[in-house]
Motif scaffolding. Structure first.
Motif, PDB file in Angstrom:
ATOM      1  N   GLN A   1       1.159   4.720   0.840  1.00  0.00           N
ATOM      2  CA  GLN A   1       0.466   5.682   1.692  1.00  0.00           C
ATOM      3  C   GLN A   1       0.588   7.117   1.166  1.00  0.00           C
ATOM      4  O   GLN A   1      -0.339   7.915   1.301  1.00  0.00           O
ATOM      5  N   LYS A   2       1.727   7.441   0.553  1.00  0.00           N
ATOM      6  CA  LYS A   2       1.909   8.794   0.028  1.00  0.00           C
ATOM      7  C   LYS A   2       0.906   9.083  -1.094  1.00  0.00           C
ATOM      8  O   LYS A   2       0.407  10.208  -1.211  1.00  0.00           O
TER       9      LYS A   2
ATOM     10  N   LEU B   1       0.838  -1.192   0.000  1.00  0.00           N
ATOM     11  CA  LEU B   1       0.000   0.000   0.000  1.00  0.00           C
ATOM     12  C   LEU B   1       0.877   1.248   0.000  1.00  0.00           C
ATOM     13  O   LEU B   1       1.739   1.421   0.875  1.00  0.00           O
TER      14      LEU B   1
ATOM     15  N   LEU C   1      -2.073   7.740  -1.344  1.00  0.00           N
ATOM     16  CA  LEU C   1      -3.382   7.922  -0.709  1.00  0.00           C
ATOM     17  C   LEU C   1      -3.544   9.355  -0.223  1.00  0.00           C
ATOM     18  O   LEU C   1      -4.599   9.974  -0.393  1.00  0.00           O
ATOM     19  N   LYS C   2      -2.489   9.881   0.402  1.00  0.00           N
ATOM     20  CA  LYS C   2      -2.545  11.259   0.898  1.00  0.00           C
ATOM     21  C   LYS C   2      -2.653  12.242  -0.254  1.00  0.00           C
ATOM     22  O   LYS C   2      -3.365  13.252  -0.171  1.00  0.00           O
TER      23      LYS C   2
ATOM     24  N   THR D   1      -9.166   8.219   1.946  1.00  0.00           N
ATOM     25  CA  THR D   1      -9.027   7.594   3.262  1.00  0.00           C
ATOM     26  C   THR D   1      -9.000   6.072   3.124  1.00  0.00           C
ATOM     27  O   THR D   1      -9.419   5.508   2.111  1.00  0.00           O
ATOM     28  N   ASN D   2      -8.521   5.427   4.187  1.00  0.00           N
ATOM     29  CA  ASN D   2      -8.502   3.962   4.200  1.00  0.00           C
ATOM     30  C   ASN D   2      -9.916   3.398   4.058  1.00  0.00           C
ATOM     31  O   ASN D   2     -10.139   2.397   3.374  1.00  0.00           O
TER      32      ASN D   2
END
Length: 223
Positions: free
Chosen positions: A102-103, A100, A105-106, A111-112
């Motif tokens: 994460q960067k 995953l 997603l941001k 959101t998760n």
């Protein structure tokens, strides 16, 4: 009152024609430029509907301009990859080789919970099942499951499946659809024979589907 009704009907028909020119897309499949034009058109068209003192042409001309601009933009996007990327953006990899990002997603402000909800809509209930996940430019997710979680196809399983071609609805509420016959590569004579063998008249059929192999499904009208 009658004037308002007539103006509304005219604008409705015109807007439907304008949207038809822009192409067949669901809201979820629209690119940003298409969605913006659709929203603006609805706002512009509402003004002459509400205000009968405003000339009808004041709603028609801006809509024509917007549709023309959208058509021009769509043609340019087909010709220029750089312009398309500028207008629509690029697909973003969210999960890469099971990891995953994460960067990303941001960056997408995703959101998760939103990610998991969209995965569940594709019948994926565990992040551990995903090998690759890509956020497309229209906001939808494209997901590739890990090899161990993928359903094998007929070729991989060594199973031979007969090609039934395309199935289409050839009779709808007693009406024979000739365009559907072309889709399933069948003829009116074939339909007549099937109905005769089933001891049915065409007007007794609520729905009849037929595929290229001749297999059919018939639902009679309820009496």
């Amino acid at each position: 009152m009658l004037i308002s009704v007539i103006r509304t009907v005219i604008l409705y028909a015109f807007i439907m024609f304008a949207i038809r020119l822009m192409g067949k897309r669901q809201i979820s499949d629209m690119q940003p430029s298409e969605l913006v034009v659709t929203m603006v058109i609805s706002d512009i068209a509402s003004l002459p509907m509400q205000n009968t003192a405003q000339p009808l042409i004041s709603g028609v001309v801006p809509v024509l301009i917007l549709v023309s601009l959208e058509l021009i933009v769509s043609v340019v996007m087909m010709k220029s990859r750089l312009f398309r990327r500028l207008i629509c953006g690029s697909p973003v990899v969210i999960i890469e080789d099971g990891r995953l990002l994460q960067k990303q997603l941001k960056r997408l402000r995703l959101t998760n919970d939103d990610l998991l909800a969209q995965l569940r809509q594709q019948n994926i209930f565990s992040l551990g099942d995903v090998q690759y996940c890509i956020m497309e430019t229209n906001g939808s997710l494209s997901v590739l499951e890990k090899p161990s979680k993928r359903v094998p196809n007929a070729e991989e399983s060594g199973v031979k499946i007969d090609d039934t071609k395309l199935e289409a609805v050839v009779i709808n509420d007693g009406v024979l659809l000739k365009s559907a016959l072309k889709l399933c590569n069948q003829s009116e004579e074939k339909v007549r024979r099937i109905l005769k063998n089933s001891s049915l008249n065409q007007n007794e059929v609520f729905l009849m589907s037929l595929d290229g192999s001749g297999s059919c499904n018939i639902i009679k009208k309820e009496t």
